[in-house]
Design an enzyme around this catalytic site. Structure first.
Site, PDB file in Angstrom:
ATOM      1  N   CYS A 132      95.535  16.500  69.602  1.00  0.00           N
ATOM      2  CA  CYS A 132      94.766  17.579  70.246  1.00  0.00           C
ATOM      3  C   CYS A 132      95.126  17.782  71.722  1.00  0.00           C
ATOM      4  CB  CYS A 132      93.273  17.299  70.131  1.00  0.00           C
ATOM      5  SG  CYS A 132      92.695  17.267  68.422  1.00  0.00           S
ATOM      6  N   ASP A 166      92.295  12.904  63.427  1.00  0.00           N
ATOM      7  CA  ASP A 166      91.789  14.170  63.960  1.00  0.00           C
ATOM      8  C   ASP A 166      92.349  15.361  63.175  1.00  0.00           C
ATOM      9  OD1 ASP A 166      90.408  15.760  65.790  1.00  0.00           O
ATOM     10  OD2 ASP A 166      91.107  14.633  67.521  1.00  0.00           O
ATOM     11  N   TRP A 200      85.546  17.511  62.204  1.00  0.00           N
ATOM     12  CA  TRP A 200      84.465  18.209  62.909  1.00  0.00           C
ATOM     13  C   TRP A 200      83.480  18.917  61.972  1.00  0.00           C
ATOM     14  CZ3 TRP A 200      89.345  20.921  64.678  1.00  0.00           C
ATOM     15  CH2 TRP A 200      90.122  20.082  65.474  1.00  0.00           C
ATOM     16  N   ASP A 223      82.693  18.282  69.081  1.00  0.00           N
ATOM     17  CA  ASP A 223      82.657  17.194  70.061  1.00  0.00           C
ATOM     18  C   ASP A 223      81.340  17.160  70.838  1.00  0.00           C
ATOM     19  OD1 ASP A 223      85.205  16.806  69.226  1.00  0.00           O
ATOM     20  OD2 ASP A 223      86.108  16.895  71.219  1.00  0.00           O
TER      21      ASP A 223
HETATM   22  C1  GLA Z   1      89.173  16.031  69.301  1.00  0.00           C
HETATM   23  C2  GLA Z   1      88.194  14.990  68.797  1.00  0.00           C
HETATM   24  C3  GLA Z   1      87.721  14.145  69.956  1.00  0.00           C
HETATM   25  C4  GLA Z   1      88.900  13.483  70.655  1.00  0.00           C
HETATM   26  C5  GLA Z   1      89.899  14.543  71.087  1.00  0.00           C
HETATM   27  C6  GLA Z   1      91.186  13.943  71.594  1.00  0.00           C
HETATM   28  O1  GLA Z   1      88.558  16.955  70.117  1.00  0.00           O
HETATM   29  O2  GLA Z   1      87.123  15.584  68.139  1.00  0.00           O
HETATM   30  O3  GLA Z   1      86.801  13.148  69.517  1.00  0.00           O
HETATM   31  O4  GLA Z   1      89.502  12.563  69.778  1.00  0.00           O
HETATM   32  O5  GLA Z   1      90.235  15.413  70.023  1.00  0.00           O
HETATM   33  O6  GLA Z   1      92.107  14.885  71.975  1.00  0.00           O
END
Ligand code: GLA
Length: 400
Positions: A132, A166, A200, A223
């Site tokens: 990400c 992720d 998510w 998040d």
């Molecule tokens: C996503 C995840 C987070 C974190 C970031 C890292 O947003 O949901 O928990 O791991 O990536 O880039």
């Protein structure tokens, strides 16, 4: 002579079988054996994101703090690293490698250090071409998509106990296919590696991430941020998913923000209480090298942790939501019940929960243990409490 040779051969064969059996027993750990209760530990993301302070010295320091601060004794086990640990490029053989600036000693050395403390080590990747971070185009850290077997084998060779996987840069490939591929690759290593999906909730992972994917937990929300409205929103999304959690398979409303400074202690106590009553993973997200005593006290509340870690493995269910007050009940292994009463509003509230609402036996007397005040009251099991704005009271109710 012949007898002796036979005897030796027999004992060698026996020893071999014993070793093979113990290896097999480990390899064959079921989800419920690997994750009988929600995972507890640390992950650096909420405190550091991708900043340079995230490096091997920090993570070693965190492992030391697990011991020094009594966190290991309280049940925190995993020391996990998040995004930005990897090097920009795979090596000439396509192997993923550590970022040499952040992790000059390599990941295996870090895992060995964490293991030497009796703790477990977790790593991060994404079911995509890249992870990400960073968000710039055409630049990123390698993800696991299409490299599942190779990466899982690398992780196993480093002694990784936990993989957070992720969802970024997923090329619009069906989530089930991508997460299944890594689940199979992890199993093929023969090691018991905790599998933490992080899609998510976009594809309702709670409906498929357990079987056949083999996930031990799955994120149910976006998040978390270190702000009360974010924690509240996530709580509301996760609390309704209680029927999908069980030993080995947990809903994950994201990591803890306790200690990061964006919420009051009252709000952090609510955050911790709500996560515990929802049997959520308790992954500390603050830099333990700098934690303040009040925040540490929250993370070390063993009576609240015991609710989260109860081996009956039920996520609490909300029995009432009215006038901004939520009542959540979690049945516990010993026949008692944990109850959380949460005031989401900006005004103080007088809240009560009757014995009838809790389905308590009218002919019995109960101990109502306040898990934040650490005090007992005896009676019919009913609760009456004055709640400050954003506060949660938490109890364990057991028959006398
Ligand atoms: C996503 C995840 C987070 C974190 C970031 C890292 O947003 O949901 O928990 O791991 O990536 O880039």
């Amino acid at each position: 002579m012949k007898n002796l040779t036979l005897k030796i051969l027999r004992s060698v064969a026996f020893a071999f079988c014993a070793v093979a059996a113990s290896f097999h027993a480990q390899a064959a750990q079921t989800a419920a054996e690997l994750a009988p209760t929600p995972q507890m530990g640390f992950n650096n993301w909420n405190s550091t994101h991708c900043r340079a302070e995230f490096n091997e010295a920090m993570i070693r320091g965190i492992a030391d703090k697990f011991i020094e601060l009594g966190l290991k004794d309280a049940g925190y086990t995993y020391v996990n690293i998040d995004d930005c640990w990897a090097n920009w490029k795979r090596d000439a053989n396509g192997n993923i490698q550590a970022n040499p600036v952040r992790f000059p000693s390599g990941i295996k050395a870090l895992a060995d250090y964490i293991h030497s403390k009796g703790l477990k080590f977790g790593l991060y990747s994404s079911a995509g071409t890249w992870t990400c971070e960073p968000k710039e185009e055409n630049r990123g850290f390698p993800g696991g998509l299409g490299h599942e077997k190779q990466d899982a084998a690398t992780y196993a060779s480093w002694g990784v106990d936990y993989l957070k996987y992720d969802n970024c840069n997923n090329e619009n490939i069906d989530a089930r296919i991508r997460y299944q591929a890594m689940g199979e690759a992890l199993r093929a290593t023969g090691k018991s590696i905790f599998y933490s999906l992080c899609e998510w909730g976009e594809n309702k992972a709670w409906l498929w991430a357990g079987e056949p994917v083999g996930g031990n937990s799955w994120r149910t929300t976006g998040d978390i941020e270190d702000k009360y409205p974010s924690m509240l929103k996530i709580f509301k999304e996760n609390v309704v998913l209680n029927s999908h959690a069980k030993p080995g398979r947990w809903n994950d409303p994201d990591m803890l923000e306790v200690g990061n400074g964006g919420m009051s202690d009252t709000e952090y106590r609510s955050h911790f209480s709500l996560w515990a009553i929802m049997a959520a993973p308790l992954m500390i997200g603050t830099d333990l090298r700098k934690i303040k005593p009040d925040a540490l006290k929250i993370l070390l509340n063993k009576e609240v942790i015991a609710v989260d870690q109860d081996t009956l493995g039920e996520q609490g269910h909300r029995i009432r939501e009215a006038d901004g007050v939520h009542v959540i009940v979690k049945p516990l292994k010993d026949g008692s019940h944990a109850v959380a009463v949460f005031n989401e509003t900006d005004a103080a509230k007088d809240a009560s929960v009757t014995a009838a609402e809790l389905h308590l036996d009218k002919t019995k007397k109960y101990t109502v243990r306040d898990l934040w005040e650490h005090a007992d009251a005896k009676g019919d099991g009913a609760i009456q409490v004055k709640l400050a704005p954003h506060a949660t009271a938490m109890y364990r109710i057991s028959a006398l």
